[in-house]
Each structure stands twice: as C-alpha cells, then as structure tokens.
Design a protein around this motif. Structure first.
Motif, PDB file in Angstrom:
ATOM      1  N   LYS A 108       0.834  -1.215   0.000  1.00 18.88           N
ATOM      2  CA  LYS A 108       0.000   0.000   0.000  1.00 18.88           C
ATOM      3  C   LYS A 108       0.864   1.259   0.000  1.00 18.88           C
ATOM      4  O   LYS A 108       0.551   2.232  -0.683  1.00 18.88           O
ATOM      5  CB  LYS A 108      -0.939  -0.003   1.199  1.00 18.88           C
ATOM      6  N   LEU A 109       1.946   1.250   0.772  1.00 16.54           N
ATOM      7  CA  LEU A 109       2.834   2.413   0.811  1.00 16.54           C
ATOM      8  C   LEU A 109       3.475   2.683  -0.548  1.00 16.54           C
ATOM      9  O   LEU A 109       3.753   3.824  -0.903  1.00 16.54           O
ATOM     10  CB  LEU A 109       3.923   2.224   1.870  1.00 16.54           C
ATOM     11  N   LEU A 110       3.694   1.621  -1.311  1.00 18.25           N
ATOM     12  CA  LEU A 110       4.274   1.760  -2.645  1.00 18.25           C
ATOM     13  C   LEU A 110       3.213   2.008  -3.716  1.00 18.25           C
ATOM     14  O   LEU A 110       3.551   2.157  -4.890  1.00 18.25           O
ATOM     15  CB  LEU A 110       5.088   0.514  -3.001  1.00 18.25           C
ATOM     16  N   ASP A 111       1.945   2.048  -3.300  1.00 19.92           N
ATOM     17  CA  ASP A 111       0.835   2.205  -4.241  1.00 19.92           C
ATOM     18  C   ASP A 111       0.979   1.197  -5.375  1.00 19.92           C
ATOM     19  O   ASP A 111       0.956   1.546  -6.560  1.00 19.92           O
ATOM     20  CB  ASP A 111       0.768   3.634  -4.785  1.00 19.92           C
ATOM     21  N   ALA A 112       1.146  -0.058  -4.975  1.00 23.21           N
ATOM     22  CA  ALA A 112       1.386  -1.121  -5.950  1.00 23.21           C
ATOM     23  C   ALA A 112       0.297  -2.185  -5.862  1.00 23.21           C
ATOM     24  O   ALA A 112      -0.290  -2.403  -4.800  1.00 23.21           O
ATOM     25  CB  ALA A 112       2.746  -1.757  -5.691  1.00 23.21           C
ATOM     26  N   ARG A 113       0.027  -2.820  -6.967  1.00 25.34           N
ATOM     27  CA  ARG A 113      -0.920  -3.943  -6.981  1.00 25.34           C
ATOM     28  C   ARG A 113      -0.264  -5.194  -6.400  1.00 25.34           C
ATOM     29  O   ARG A 113      -0.916  -6.036  -5.812  1.00 25.34           O
ATOM     30  CB  ARG A 113      -1.392  -4.232  -8.395  1.00 25.34           C
ATOM     31  N   LYS A 114       1.051  -5.296  -6.605  1.00 30.29           N
ATOM     32  CA  LYS A 114       1.796  -6.467  -6.152  1.00 30.29           C
ATOM     33  C   LYS A 114       3.154  -5.997  -5.641  1.00 30.29           C
ATOM     34  O   LYS A 114       3.753  -5.087  -6.208  1.00 30.29           O
ATOM     35  CB  LYS A 114       1.976  -7.440  -7.319  1.00 30.29           C
ATOM     36  N   ALA A 115       3.632  -6.602  -4.562  1.00 28.45           N
ATOM     37  CA  ALA A 115       4.963  -6.293  -4.029  1.00 28.45           C
ATOM     38  C   ALA A 115       5.659  -7.583  -3.662  1.00 28.45           C
ATOM     39  O   ALA A 115       5.022  -8.539  -3.213  1.00 28.45           O
ATOM     40  CB  ALA A 115       4.866  -5.384  -2.807  1.00 28.45           C
ATOM     41  N   SER A 116       6.966  -7.615  -3.874  1.00 28.17           N
ATOM     42  CA  SER A 116       7.757  -8.792  -3.513  1.00 28.17           C
ATOM     43  C   SER A 116       9.189  -8.360  -3.257  1.00 28.17           C
ATOM     44  O   SER A 116       9.585  -7.242  -3.599  1.00 28.17           O
ATOM     45  CB  SER A 116       7.704  -9.847  -4.628  1.00 28.17           C
ATOM     46  N   PHE A 117       9.942  -9.251  -2.646  1.00 30.33           N
ATOM     47  CA  PHE A 117      11.343  -8.944  -2.381  1.00 30.33           C
ATOM     48  C   PHE A 117      12.082  -8.777  -3.694  1.00 30.33           C
ATOM     49  O   PHE A 117      11.867  -9.536  -4.637  1.00 30.33           O
ATOM     50  CB  PHE A 117      11.992 -10.036  -1.532  1.00 30.33           C
ATOM     51  N   LEU A 118      12.936  -7.763  -3.767  1.00 29.83           N
ATOM     52  CA  LEU A 118      13.749  -7.548  -4.957  1.00 29.83           C
ATOM     53  C   LEU A 118      14.720  -8.724  -5.072  1.00 29.83           C
ATOM     54  O   LEU A 118      15.317  -9.137  -4.073  1.00 29.83           O
ATOM     55  CB  LEU A 118      14.517  -6.232  -4.811  1.00 29.83           C
ATOM     56  N   PRO A 119      14.908  -9.296  -6.264  1.00 30.04           N
ATOM     57  CA  PRO A 119      15.858 -10.395  -6.399  1.00 30.04           C
ATOM     58  C   PRO A 119      17.235  -9.994  -5.855  1.00 30.04           C
ATOM     59  O   PRO A 119      17.675  -8.853  -6.021  1.00 30.04           O
ATOM     60  CB  PRO A 119      15.902 -10.640  -7.909  1.00 30.04           C
ATOM     61  N   THR A 120      17.892 -10.955  -5.240  1.00 29.99           N
ATOM     62  CA  THR A 120      19.174 -10.703  -4.586  1.00 29.99           C
ATOM     63  C   THR A 120      20.199 -10.063  -5.515  1.00 29.99           C
ATOM     64  O   THR A 120      20.877  -9.112  -5.127  1.00 29.99           O
ATOM     65  CB  THR A 120      19.743 -12.018  -4.017  1.00 29.99           C
ATOM     66  N   ASP A 121      20.304 -10.564  -6.751  1.00 30.50           N
ATOM     67  CA  ASP A 121      21.312 -10.012  -7.655  1.00 30.50           C
ATOM     68  C   ASP A 121      21.041  -8.540  -7.960  1.00 30.50           C
ATOM     69  O   ASP A 121      21.969  -7.732  -8.035  1.00 30.50           O
ATOM     70  CB  ASP A 121      21.426 -10.837  -8.935  1.00 30.50           C
ATOM     71  N   ARG A 122      19.780  -8.164  -8.102  1.00 27.21           N
ATOM     72  CA  ARG A 122      19.454  -6.755  -8.326  1.00 27.21           C
ATOM     73  C   ARG A 122      19.712  -5.925  -7.077  1.00 27.21           C
ATOM     74  O   ARG A 122      20.252  -4.816  -7.151  1.00 27.21           O
ATOM     75  CB  ARG A 122      17.986  -6.590  -8.734  1.00 27.21           C
ATOM     76  N   ALA A 123      19.304  -6.440  -5.924  1.00 18.85           N
ATOM     77  CA  ALA A 123      19.481  -5.683  -4.674  1.00 18.85           C
ATOM     78  C   ALA A 123      20.954  -5.388  -4.423  1.00 18.85           C
ATOM     79  O   ALA A 123      21.313  -4.265  -4.046  1.00 18.85           O
ATOM     80  CB  ALA A 123      18.878  -6.449  -3.502  1.00 18.85           C
ATOM     81  N   THR A 124      21.814  -6.370  -4.653  1.00 20.74           N
ATOM     82  CA  THR A 124      23.236  -6.154  -4.389  1.00 20.74           C
ATOM     83  C   THR A 124      23.889  -5.296  -5.463  1.00 20.74           C
ATOM     84  O   THR A 124      24.660  -4.391  -5.156  1.00 20.74           O
ATOM     85  CB  THR A 124      23.979  -7.498  -4.253  1.00 20.74           C
ATOM     86  N   SER A 125      23.560  -5.528  -6.724  1.00 22.65           N
ATOM     87  CA  SER A 125      24.211  -4.743  -7.783  1.00 22.65           C
ATOM     88  C   SER A 125      23.754  -3.288  -7.767  1.00 22.65           C
ATOM     89  O   SER A 125      24.563  -2.373  -7.930  1.00 22.65           O
ATOM     90  CB  SER A 125      23.976  -5.370  -9.154  1.00 22.65           C
ATOM     91  N   GLU A 126      22.466  -3.046  -7.530  1.00 26.01           N
ATOM     92  CA  GLU A 126      21.967  -1.673  -7.539  1.00 26.01           C
ATOM     93  C   GLU A 126      22.341  -0.894  -6.279  1.00 26.01           C
ATOM     94  O   GLU A 126      22.486   0.319  -6.326  1.00 26.01           O
ATOM     95  CB  GLU A 126      20.453  -1.663  -7.756  1.00 26.01           C
ATOM     96  N   SER A 127      22.516  -1.596  -5.160  1.00 27.65           N
ATOM     97  CA  SER A 127      22.892  -0.908  -3.916  1.00 27.65           C
ATOM     98  C   SER A 127      24.398  -0.779  -3.762  1.00 27.65           C
ATOM     99  O   SER A 127      24.875   0.086  -3.024  1.00 27.65           O
ATOM    100  CB  SER A 127      22.339  -1.659  -2.693  1.00 27.65           C
ATOM    101  N   GLY A 128      25.166  -1.648  -4.429  1.00 27.18           N
ATOM    102  CA  GLY A 128      26.607  -1.668  -4.233  1.00 27.18           C
ATOM    103  C   GLY A 128      27.000  -2.280  -2.902  1.00 27.18           C
ATOM    104  O   GLY A 128      28.085  -2.031  -2.384  1.00 27.18           O
ATOM    105  N   MET A 129      26.097  -3.092  -2.350  1.00 27.98           N
ATOM    106  CA  MET A 129      26.320  -3.706  -1.040  1.00 27.98           C
ATOM    107  C   MET A 129      26.215  -5.218  -1.147  1.00 27.98           C
ATOM    108  O   MET A 129      25.635  -5.746  -2.088  1.00 27.98           O
ATOM    109  CB  MET A 129      25.289  -3.166  -0.042  1.00 27.98           C
TER     110      MET A 129
END
Length: 193
Positions: A108-129
């Motif tokens: 609801k906070l994201l005003d989204a129809r569907k929400a899920s955990f960001l895939p690990t490879d995206r989370a790490t590559s986009e965050s640099g962590m």
C-alpha cells in the motif's frame, strides 16, 4: 578522530567510530556517512562500526555469538512494488523481532498492486552492497527508505549491516530516523507469530 566515549556500545563487539574505519564500510555507505556527517554533527560521534566474522553476519547467529539483544537488531529488506509498467523500490527497516509486512503495509505504501522482495542479484548490484549486509545508509536515491517507528523511541538502538558481511553498524534509533530521505512508518514490521 571521533570521541569514542559518545559511541553506542552493545554486546561484546569492539565498536569504533564508523568514519574512522572506511575499510569496514561498503563504498556507498562510507560516502553517505561522510555526506551526512557534514550536515549532522551527531553522525561522527554516534555511528559506530565493529568488525565481525562474516559467518556470523546473520541476525540470529550474531546475537547468539555476541550476546546482543534481538530488539536492537534492524533487518533491512528491499522490496519492489509494481502498478502497470511502473516499478517502485523501497528498503524496509524493521526490528529483527518482526517481519516487514510486504503484502499489505508495504504494498500500500508503494501504491502497488503487487509487491515482492527484490531479487538478490538486483538488490546487491543496484545498492553496491553485499547480500546480508544491505543497510539503509547509502542506498540509491531513487529508492524509498521506510523505517519502523519503534526505532524512533528514546533509547532505541539500531544494529544493522554496513554494506559488507564482515562488519555491523550501530547507531541510536532516533538518529537512524533522522537519516536524510527516511520515512518513519508506524508498525512497518509485524510481530512474528
């Protein structure tokens, strides 16, 4: 060098001023802490880092090995919500004694129809962590940072990742809530049943 007497302490870890140990921080975390410290004097004095065994990076293991209270541990999970072709990403910081309410509250906070955990490879590559070390400090500015309001309570501490699996950050919870870009959300985490 920062005055170590004002640093928060927790468990049996050796806490030092985070700004004095950039080698224990992922690059985006170090850059963000330096920028934040330039505008908020509390950062240099109250944000600490401790080196840990990477094998102990997971919350339950870290707490058991170093006698840390679970209520001080902050878990940071990255969630993507979608409505049509629009994707919104948020990092959700909740006490380790709770779980992020992804399917209801976060969606609801994201005003989204569907929400899920960001895939690990995206989370790490986009965050640099590193996976298991993602922290709200230094995340991409396009991501929302949602923090559970329990960290705003006087005396609350926030023990979290440093962007690396071999160290942890510690700061007063109210200071975490003052991190630029943070949105403090009531009851973001739900108590595990």
């Amino acid at each position: 060098m920062s005055d170590p007497t004002t640093l928060p302490r927790l468990g049996d870890l050796e806490w030092v001023p985070a700004l004095d140990r950039p080698d224990l921080l992922a690059d985006p975390v170090a850059a963000s802490l330096h920028a934040w410290a330039a505008t908020d004097g509390r950062v240099a004095a109250q944000v600490a880092v401790a080196e840990i065994d990477p094998e102990h990076a997971d919350t339950a293991t870290l707490n058991a090995v170093h006698d840390l209270p679970p209520e001080a541990s902050a878990n940071c999970v990255v969630v993507a919500g979608r409505r049509g072709d629009v994707e919104r990403v948020a990092a959700c910081v909740v006490p380790a004694t709770t779980s992020a309410d992804v399917n209801t509250r976060v969606r609801k906070l994201l005003d989204a129809r569907k929400a899920s955990f960001l895939p690990t490879d995206r989370a790490t590559s986009e965050s640099g962590m590193a996976y298991g070390g993602i922290t709200p400090v230094g995340l991409p500015t396009t991501w929302r940072v949602l923090v559970d309001d329990r960290f705003a309570a006087p005396g609350a501490l926030a023990l979290m990742g440093s962007g690396l699996r071999r160290s942890k950050l510690l700061m007063p919870g109210p200071l975490l809530c003052a991190l630029p870009g943070v949105e403090v959300i009531e009851a973001l985490g739900v108590v595990r049943g």
